[in-house]
Design an enzyme around this catalytic site. Structure first.
Site, PDB file in Angstrom:
ATOM      1  N   ASP A  65       0.853  -1.181   0.000  1.00  0.00           N
ATOM      2  CA  ASP A  65       0.000   0.000   0.000  1.00  0.00           C
ATOM      3  C   ASP A  65       0.895   1.239   0.000  1.00  0.00           C
ATOM      4  O   ASP A  65       1.862   1.304   0.760  1.00  0.00           O
ATOM      5  CB  ASP A  65      -0.880  -0.006   1.268  1.00  0.00           C
ATOM      6  CG  ASP A  65      -2.289   0.482   0.990  1.00  0.00           C
ATOM      7  OD1 ASP A  65      -2.423   1.596   0.461  1.00  0.00           O
ATOM      8  OD2 ASP A  65      -3.245  -0.252   1.311  1.00  0.00           O
ATOM      9  N   ASP A  74      -2.971   4.648  -2.468  1.00  0.00           N
ATOM     10  CA  ASP A  74      -4.052   5.136  -1.625  1.00  0.00           C
ATOM     11  C   ASP A  74      -4.463   6.571  -1.958  1.00  0.00           C
ATOM     12  O   ASP A  74      -3.607   7.426  -2.181  1.00  0.00           O
ATOM     13  CB  ASP A  74      -3.559   5.091  -0.162  1.00  0.00           C
ATOM     14  CG  ASP A  74      -4.609   5.487   0.848  1.00  0.00           C
ATOM     15  OD1 ASP A  74      -5.559   4.707   1.023  1.00  0.00           O
ATOM     16  OD2 ASP A  74      -4.491   6.560   1.457  1.00  0.00           O
ATOM     17  N   GLU A  77      -6.386   4.083  -6.105  1.00  0.00           N
ATOM     18  CA  GLU A  77      -7.699   4.247  -5.485  1.00  0.00           C
ATOM     19  C   GLU A  77      -8.196   5.612  -5.939  1.00  0.00           C
ATOM     20  O   GLU A  77      -7.645   6.633  -5.552  1.00  0.00           O
ATOM     21  CB  GLU A  77      -7.593   4.198  -3.959  1.00  0.00           C
ATOM     22  CG  GLU A  77      -8.959   4.192  -3.299  1.00  0.00           C
ATOM     23  CD  GLU A  77      -8.922   4.606  -1.825  1.00  0.00           C
ATOM     24  OE1 GLU A  77      -9.838   4.220  -1.103  1.00  0.00           O
ATOM     25  OE2 GLU A  77      -8.001   5.331  -1.411  1.00  0.00           O
ATOM     26  N   HIS A  96     -11.311  -3.286   2.885  1.00  0.00           N
ATOM     27  CA  HIS A  96     -11.311  -2.986   4.314  1.00  0.00           C
ATOM     28  C   HIS A  96     -12.102  -1.733   4.670  1.00  0.00           C
ATOM     29  O   HIS A  96     -12.155  -1.357   5.833  1.00  0.00           O
ATOM     30  CB  HIS A  96      -9.864  -2.834   4.786  1.00  0.00           C
ATOM     31  CG  HIS A  96      -9.201  -1.654   4.118  1.00  0.00           C
ATOM     32  ND1 HIS A  96      -8.949  -1.625   2.767  1.00  0.00           N
ATOM     33  CD2 HIS A  96      -8.782  -0.467   4.595  1.00  0.00           C
ATOM     34  CE1 HIS A  96      -8.394  -0.468   2.451  1.00  0.00           C
ATOM     35  NE2 HIS A  96      -8.277   0.259   3.546  1.00  0.00           N
TER      36      HIS A  96
HETATM   37  C1  GLC Z   1      -8.138   5.045   1.791  1.00  0.00           C
HETATM   38  C2  GLC Z   1      -8.004   3.796   2.617  1.00  0.00           C
HETATM   39  C3  GLC Z   1      -8.677   4.017   3.929  1.00  0.00           C
HETATM   40  C4  GLC Z   1      -7.983   5.162   4.628  1.00  0.00           C
HETATM   41  C5  GLC Z   1      -7.960   6.405   3.740  1.00  0.00           C
HETATM   42  C6  GLC Z   1      -7.010   7.421   4.269  1.00  0.00           C
HETATM   43  O1  GLC Z   1      -9.450   5.336   1.463  1.00  0.00           O
HETATM   44  O2  GLC Z   1      -8.523   2.698   1.928  1.00  0.00           O
HETATM   45  O3  GLC Z   1      -8.663   2.873   4.727  1.00  0.00           O
HETATM   46  O4  GLC Z   1      -8.647   5.450   5.815  1.00  0.00           O
HETATM   47  O5  GLC Z   1      -7.540   6.114   2.436  1.00  0.00           O
HETATM   48  O6  GLC Z   1      -5.685   7.016   4.073  1.00  0.00           O
END
Ligand code: GLC
Ligand code: CA
Length: 549
Positions: free
Chosen positions: A100, A201, A250, A320
């Protein structure tokens, strides 16, 4: 059409939330040795790569997504030596390892931030986004994705800093070239170690609108896929492009129409994206029923947007951050649970793209019947709960909402066995275990040929043995059917049709001309073959895969 083959297109991924996967030193928290101890299991399932959510040093305000040192392993999870061992043993198993990459923000305990906040003149001041307040308080009206203002006042220098997520997660200033240089060298450091890629992320948030921009209907618009982000992403791509790795972004706020620019075969920033369209369809409030027509539309839009070599999809139903798919899209009811878990598996595993299975999904794990806010760990959920109480909602009503929406639903420990601690640990874990571990666990499902686990295995095997299911084109049939999801995958003469009833009722349909079942072989079904009396009638959550003879 020539096919551009790649290992990351053919492999099936598995997301590991290490804290809840497997605990080997029995402190109640999963660890790296725990992941290593399950490599045989993953190989047997047919997994080609794992994505491990953050294991770096962190004060764990947002469970590792608040990183205080990018190049250290959090002690609770193990050591760097144990990581290296995991990496090499995974490779020996033929399993690649994706890490990640959290580069939109750091922890407020990162040394860059500690320096940055110490003085306006500090050398690291511009690593983060600082601004003066106004008479109303914060510099502007932007709100955080985790609730409340996106600005936090800092006494030391009487300025505010920006945080798109929790206040302990200050946003990095990507307009500062030094920040990018540091991040890129850290990325190269990990790649030099031999890891096989990154899940990147919150990457659509790295560019911010001018601070004078007011919030609109979409409260996050000022920091979601803001124009100008291209420049940063191109630089990041140039770091990635030098290696044969998997990158998945993401990308909240990136539409299917824009996707080809993000993941195009040659100039794309990433190999693939996690889109949010189909997931956001699950209605978080009153109505429990899945809107099948819009669900198919959302998935199809992405399938078509990236078809014919325009790009590649990342496929998922769980992660998650969201509740369990059986609970939100399928059914927990005894009669439907198993069939719906399998139906959902076929709704994403055989689409065009790289599938990501989230730990526990392969055994049909369900949401947790949380009874009190004290059982909740996730910071956003707690904020949300107290916000609800403030609006006057009774605690039990607020808990009802939490039970359905909390991301901790998917963070309860992996159910390996039906034992007291679910075979996850020998002591009380950091997070409550779902009481249904006796009914839903890996050990029981391994021996049961009809189990959800064995169904996943069969689908993965089928996918790996038929190129049409990887590289073939996608076509949706019966788009307006309110219960059935019917799609085909085709490559030359190899032709598959997948038919899934996503409802609790019987469904019938006249199948399209060229999908006359007599010419087709049943490859896979979640009912016993002999229970299928009629080809055009589908039991609740029935799902079948046919191949043209
Ligand atoms: C992404 C992750 C999440 C996290 C957020 C901030 O959305 O998947 O779990 O809280 O980023 O880093
Ligand atoms: Ca442990």
């Amino acid at each position: 059409m020539t096919i551009n083959k790649a290992w990351w297109k053919e492999a099936v991924g598995y997301q590991i939330y290490p804290r809840s996967f497997m605990d080997t030193n029995h402190d109640g928290i999963g660890d790296l040795n725990g992941i290593r101890s399950k490599l045989d299991y993953l190989k047997d399932l047919g997994i080609g790569f794992i994505w491990i959510t953050p294991i770096y040093e962190s004060p764990n305000v947002d469970n590792g997504y608040d990183i205080s040192d990018y190049q250290k392993i959090l002690k609770t999870f193990g050591t760097m030596e144990e990581f290296d061992l995991l990496l090499s043993e995974a490779h020996q198993h033929g399993i690649k390892v994706i890490m990640d990459l959290v580069i939109n923000h750091t922890s407020n305990q990162h040394e860059w931030f500690i320096e940055s906040r110490s003085s306006v003149k500090d050398d690291y001041r511009d690593y983060y986004i600082w601004a003066d307040g106004t008479i109303d308080g914060p510099p502007n009206d932007w709100v955080s994705i985790f609730g409340g203002s996106a600005w936090e006042y800092d006494e030391t220098t009487h300025q505010y800093y920006l945080h798109v997520f929790a206040k302990e997660q200050p946003d990095l200033n990507w307009e500062n070239p030094r920040v990018k240089r540091e991040l890129f060298s850290m990325i190269n450091w990990w790649l030099d170690k031999g890891i096989d890629g990154f899940r990147v992320d919150a990457i659509s948030h790295i560019k911010k609108a001018p601070l004078t921009t007011k919030s609109t209907n979409d409260p996050f618009e000022s920091f979601k896929n803001v124009s100008g982000i291209e420049t940063h992403l191109e630089e990041l791509r140039d770091v990635f492009k030098k290696r044969d790795i998997l990158t998945v972004g993401e990308a909240n706020g990136v539409s299917a129409e824009q996707a080809h620019q993000w993941v195009g075969e040659n100039k794309g920033y990433f190999n693939m994206l996690f889109e949010f369209d189909h997931i956001s369809l699950w209605n978080k409030s009153e109505n429990d029923l899945l809107d099948v027509i819009h669900f198919k539309q959302a998935l199809t839009k992405w399938q078509e947007a990236l078809a014919n070599g325009k790009g590649w999809n990342a496929l998922y139903m769980e992660n998650h951050d969201i509740p369990r798919s059986v609970s939100s899209f399928g059914s927990e009811e005894e009669v439907f649970w198993q069939a719906s878990a399998k139906a959902l598996a076929l709704s994403f595993l055989l689409l065009q793209g790289t599938p990501f299975i989230y730990q526990g999904q392969e055994i049909g794990m369900t949401n947790m019947p949380f009874t009190s806010i004290d059982e909740i760990d996730a910071v956003d959920t707690k904020n949300f709960y107290y916000e609800m109480l403030q609006t006057g909602l009774a605690p039990d009503k607020a808990m009802e909402v939490i039970r359905k929406t909390a991301r901790d639903n998917s963070r309860t420990p992996m159910q390996w066995t039906g034992e007291e601690y679910a075979g996850f640990s020998k002591r009380t874990p950091w997070m409550v275990i779902n009481p249904n571990k006796r009914k839903i666990n890996v050990l029981d499902q391994m021996d049961d040929p009809e189990s959800v686990l064995n169904f996943y295995k069969k689908i993965i095997q089928l996918r790996s043995q038929n190129e049409a299911l990887i590289y073939g084109g996608y076509k949706l049939y019966l788009p307006e059917h309110p219960q059935l999801f019917v799609y085909s995958r085709r490559l030359g003469d190899e032709h598959f049709v997948i038919i899934i009833n996503l409802s609790k009722e019987f469904a019938s349909a006249d199948l399209p001309e060229n999908v006359q079942i007599e010419d087709w072989d049943l490859q896979l079904s979640n009912l016993n073959k002999y229970e299928i009396h009629q080809h055009t009638i589908f039991a609740p959550y029935e799902a079948r895969v046919y191949k043209h003879k």
